[in-house]
Design a protein around this motif. Sequence first.
Motif, PDB file in Angstrom:
ATOM      1  N   SER A 268      10.931  67.690  30.482  1.00 25.50           N
ATOM      2  CA  SER A 268      11.814  68.713  31.035  1.00 25.50           C
ATOM      3  C   SER A 268      11.050  70.024  31.271  1.00 25.50           C
ATOM      4  CB  SER A 268      12.981  68.970  30.088  1.00 25.50           C
ATOM      5  OG  SER A 268      13.783  70.036  30.571  1.00 25.50           O
ATOM      6  N   PRO A 269      11.168  70.633  32.462  1.00 22.37           N
ATOM      7  CA  PRO A 269      10.443  71.880  32.739  1.00 22.37           C
ATOM      8  C   PRO A 269      10.954  73.073  31.933  1.00 22.37           C
ATOM      9  CG  PRO A 269      11.929  71.342  34.552  1.00 22.37           C
ATOM     10  CD  PRO A 269      11.938  70.164  33.634  1.00 22.37           C
ATOM     11  N   THR A 270      12.146  72.945  31.375  1.00 17.65           N
ATOM     12  CA  THR A 270      12.727  74.068  30.619  1.00 17.65           C
ATOM     13  C   THR A 270      12.520  73.923  29.115  1.00 17.65           C
ATOM     14  OG1 THR A 270      14.878  72.929  30.543  1.00 17.65           O
ATOM     15  CG2 THR A 270      14.473  74.410  32.404  1.00 17.65           C
ATOM     16  N   ILE A 271      11.787  72.892  28.706  1.00 19.23           N
ATOM     17  CA  ILE A 271      11.615  72.657  27.274  1.00 19.23           C
ATOM     18  C   ILE A 271      10.706  73.717  26.663  1.00 19.23           C
ATOM     19  CG2 ILE A 271       9.594  71.159  27.479  1.00 19.23           C
ATOM     20  CD1 ILE A 271      12.534  70.552  25.119  1.00 19.23           C
ATOM     21  N   ALA A 272      11.070  74.202  25.488  1.00 18.57           N
ATOM     22  CA  ALA A 272      10.249  75.197  24.799  1.00 18.57           C
ATOM     23  C   ALA A 272       8.999  74.540  24.234  1.00 18.57           C
ATOM     24  CB  ALA A 272      11.069  75.847  23.686  1.00 18.57           C
ATOM     25  N   GLN A 273       7.934  75.328  24.089  1.00 14.04           N
ATOM     26  CA  GLN A 273       6.656  74.789  23.632  1.00 14.04           C
ATOM     27  C   GLN A 273       6.751  74.221  22.225  1.00 14.04           C
ATOM     28  OE1 GLN A 273       3.984  74.435  25.474  1.00 14.04           O
ATOM     29  NE2 GLN A 273       2.793  73.502  23.816  1.00 14.04           N
ATOM     30  N   ASP A 274       7.457  74.893  21.335  1.00 15.78           N
ATOM     31  CA  ASP A 274       7.573  74.402  19.965  1.00 15.78           C
ATOM     32  C   ASP A 274       8.367  73.094  19.897  1.00 15.78           C
ATOM     33  OD1 ASP A 274       9.838  75.757  20.786  1.00 15.78           O
ATOM     34  OD2 ASP A 274      10.396  76.346  18.745  1.00 15.78           O
ATOM     35  N   VAL A 275       9.407  72.992  20.749  1.00  9.71           N
ATOM     36  CA  VAL A 275      10.184  71.747  20.801  1.00  9.71           C
ATOM     37  C   VAL A 275       9.323  70.616  21.351  1.00  9.71           C
ATOM     38  CG1 VAL A 275      12.191  70.604  21.821  1.00  9.71           C
ATOM     39  CG2 VAL A 275      12.355  72.984  21.052  1.00  9.71           C
ATOM     40  N   LEU A 276       8.496  70.927  22.363  1.00  8.00           N
ATOM     41  CA  LEU A 276       7.608  69.915  22.936  1.00  8.00           C
ATOM     42  C   LEU A 276       6.613  69.409  21.897  1.00  8.00           C
ATOM     43  CD1 LEU A 276       6.416  68.354  25.336  1.00  8.00           C
ATOM     44  CD2 LEU A 276       5.057  70.384  25.884  1.00  8.00           C
ATOM     45  N   GLU A 277       6.056  70.311  21.129  1.00  5.51           N
ATOM     46  CA  GLU A 277       5.067  69.916  20.125  1.00  5.51           C
ATOM     47  C   GLU A 277       5.679  69.056  19.028  1.00  5.51           C
ATOM     48  OE1 GLU A 277       3.410  73.549  18.794  1.00  5.51           O
ATOM     49  OE2 GLU A 277       2.183  73.890  20.598  1.00  5.51           O
TER      50      GLU A 277
ATOM     51  N   THR B  11      12.606  62.378  28.994  1.00  3.39           N
ATOM     52  CA  THR B  11      12.978  63.338  30.038  1.00  3.39           C
ATOM     53  C   THR B  11      13.533  64.642  29.469  1.00  3.39           C
ATOM     54  OG1 THR B  11      15.150  62.252  30.205  1.00  3.39           O
ATOM     55  CG2 THR B  11      13.427  61.569  31.762  1.00  3.39           C
ATOM     56  N   ALA B  12      14.252  64.565  28.337  1.00  2.00           N
ATOM     57  CA  ALA B  12      14.900  65.754  27.791  1.00  2.00           C
ATOM     58  C   ALA B  12      14.012  66.537  26.836  1.00  2.00           C
ATOM     59  CB  ALA B  12      16.201  65.363  27.081  1.00  2.00           C
ATOM     60  N   ARG B  13      13.102  65.834  26.124  1.00  7.56           N
ATOM     61  CA  ARG B  13      12.335  66.496  25.076  1.00  7.56           C
ATOM     62  C   ARG B  13      10.847  66.633  25.376  1.00  7.56           C
ATOM     63  NH1 ARG B  13      15.578  68.720  21.139  1.00  7.56           N
ATOM     64  NH2 ARG B  13      13.970  68.286  19.571  1.00  7.56           N
ATOM     65  N   VAL B  14      10.377  65.991  26.460  1.00 13.30           N
ATOM     66  CA  VAL B  14       8.945  66.060  26.762  1.00 13.30           C
ATOM     67  C   VAL B  14       8.692  66.513  28.198  1.00 13.30           C
ATOM     68  CG1 VAL B  14       6.791  64.739  26.935  1.00 13.30           C
ATOM     69  CG2 VAL B  14       8.402  64.280  25.069  1.00 13.30           C
TER      70      VAL B  14
ATOM     71  N   PHE C  99       4.932  63.612  19.190  1.00 13.32           N
ATOM     72  CA  PHE C  99       4.542  62.467  18.347  1.00 13.32           C
ATOM     73  C   PHE C  99       5.680  61.464  18.160  1.00 13.32           C
ATOM     74  CE2 PHE C  99       4.194  60.423  14.173  1.00 13.32           C
ATOM     75  CZ  PHE C  99       2.995  59.741  14.351  1.00 13.32           C
ATOM     76  N   PRO C 100       6.911  61.904  17.836  1.00 17.58           N
ATOM     77  CA  PRO C 100       8.007  60.928  17.742  1.00 17.58           C
ATOM     78  C   PRO C 100       8.237  60.155  19.039  1.00 17.58           C
ATOM     79  CG  PRO C 100       8.649  62.998  16.728  1.00 17.58           C
ATOM     80  CD  PRO C 100       7.350  63.256  17.438  1.00 17.58           C
ATOM     81  N   THR C 101       8.040  60.833  20.177  1.00 18.62           N
ATOM     82  CA  THR C 101       8.227  60.156  21.470  1.00 18.62           C
ATOM     83  C   THR C 101       7.173  59.082  21.674  1.00 18.62           C
ATOM     84  OG1 THR C 101       9.186  62.163  22.426  1.00 18.62           O
ATOM     85  CG2 THR C 101       8.368  60.486  23.959  1.00 18.62           C
ATOM     86  N   ILE C 102       5.914  59.415  21.358  1.00 19.38           N
ATOM     87  CA  ILE C 102       4.832  58.426  21.494  1.00 19.38           C
ATOM     88  C   ILE C 102       5.069  57.247  20.553  1.00 19.38           C
ATOM     89  CG2 ILE C 102       2.367  58.026  21.155  1.00 19.38           C
ATOM     90  CD1 ILE C 102       1.885  60.920  22.024  1.00 19.38           C
TER      91      ILE C 102
ATOM     92  N   GLY D 191      18.259  47.208  26.367  1.00 19.57           N
ATOM     93  CA  GLY D 191      18.670  48.157  27.402  1.00 19.57           C
ATOM     94  C   GLY D 191      19.130  49.486  26.822  1.00 19.57           C
ATOM     95  N   ILE D 192      19.861  49.432  25.701  1.00 17.32           N
ATOM     96  CA  ILE D 192      20.313  50.661  25.043  1.00 17.32           C
ATOM     97  C   ILE D 192      19.111  51.454  24.523  1.00 17.32           C
ATOM     98  CG2 ILE D 192      21.585  51.569  23.070  1.00 17.32           C
ATOM     99  CD1 ILE D 192      23.518  49.214  23.391  1.00 17.32           C
ATOM    100  N   LEU D 193      18.142  50.757  23.923  1.00 20.68           N
ATOM    101  CA  LEU D 193      16.938  51.433  23.434  1.00 20.68           C
ATOM    102  C   LEU D 193      16.158  52.062  24.577  1.00 20.68           C
ATOM    103  CD1 LEU D 193      15.528  49.004  20.695  1.00 20.68           C
ATOM    104  CD2 LEU D 193      16.825  51.118  20.383  1.00 20.68           C
ATOM    105  N   TRP D 194      16.085  51.342  25.716  1.00 25.02           N
ATOM    106  CA  TRP D 194      15.380  51.892  26.875  1.00 25.02           C
ATOM    107  C   TRP D 194      16.059  53.169  27.366  1.00 25.02           C
ATOM    108  CZ3 TRP D 194      11.349  52.637  29.652  1.00 25.02           C
ATOM    109  CH2 TRP D 194      11.461  53.064  30.975  1.00 25.02           C
ATOM    110  N   GLY D 195      17.398  53.156  27.394  1.00 26.83           N
ATOM    111  CA  GLY D 195      18.131  54.354  27.809  1.00 26.83           C
ATOM    112  C   GLY D 195      17.878  55.522  26.865  1.00 26.83           C
ATOM    113  N   ALA D 196      17.867  55.241  25.551  1.00 21.10           N
ATOM    114  CA  ALA D 196      17.607  56.293  24.571  1.00 21.10           C
ATOM    115  C   ALA D 196      16.189  56.837  24.714  1.00 21.10           C
ATOM    116  CB  ALA D 196      17.835  55.754  23.163  1.00 21.10           C
ATOM    117  N   LEU D 197      15.215  55.934  24.928  1.00 22.14           N
ATOM    118  CA  LEU D 197      13.835  56.366  25.091  1.00 22.14           C
ATOM    119  C   LEU D 197      13.671  57.190  26.369  1.00 22.14           C
ATOM    120  CD1 LEU D 197      10.871  56.272  24.176  1.00 22.14           C
ATOM    121  CD2 LEU D 197      10.629  54.134  25.451  1.00 22.14           C
TER     122      LEU D 197
END
Length: 227
Positions: free
Chosen positions: A169-178, A164-167, A182-185, A153-159
Amino acid sequence: MEFEKIRSAVRLAEYAVVNRRPLRTKEDVLRALSEELLVGPWLIMSGLGIIWKRLLWIFVLTLIIVAGLFLVERAFNPVMILVALTLGVISVYFGLPTRTVLAGVTAKSIGELVSAIDGLVKDQGELERLSSGVRLVKTQTTERMARFNVFIGILWGALFWLVTARVLSPTIAQDVLETSLFPTIAAAISFIGLLVVAVGYAAAVRVVYQTLDFALLEVKAKLAHGP
């Protein structure tokens, strides 16, 4: 020693479920190594096999329901597949207890375990002590799995936060998204793999203790009726 009998009974149930014989009977490093490398993965695979059969039944029932719906309504509608899949899942999940709760428990495994337990106990008193010890191990195993569920459950919350915060999010910068994609996938794939292993392990552990419980009941009946 009662501890040795209890450990032997649980271990025999594990081997009965994976349908294997111990590679070594002596308690040494080689046996521990073989059980860590082989029996553990075999146990997980047996649990995944049980789940795979349930998923296969869902697939078969979904196809049958889809075929029935096509006989009633020729025009294709994606909703028909969703309805068929839902009915298939409900039919399997809420199926007969003998096909759901007892899935994976076989008379063959119980019989083999009964024969082995016969050599561990000689009377009702020894059987009661063995049963009490098995319940103690079962309780500890259940608590361990509960702690692991909390960890999942803790891992699911972190994922979820990472996605939501790094991929997403509509306000995320393009360089941060890039840099985060890969780490998110990789984290998502790792989480799914861990979840699959955990589900398979939980299913196998259930079968181990159910098989052991039924075997103890059979031994109790034999001792009650006498030789």
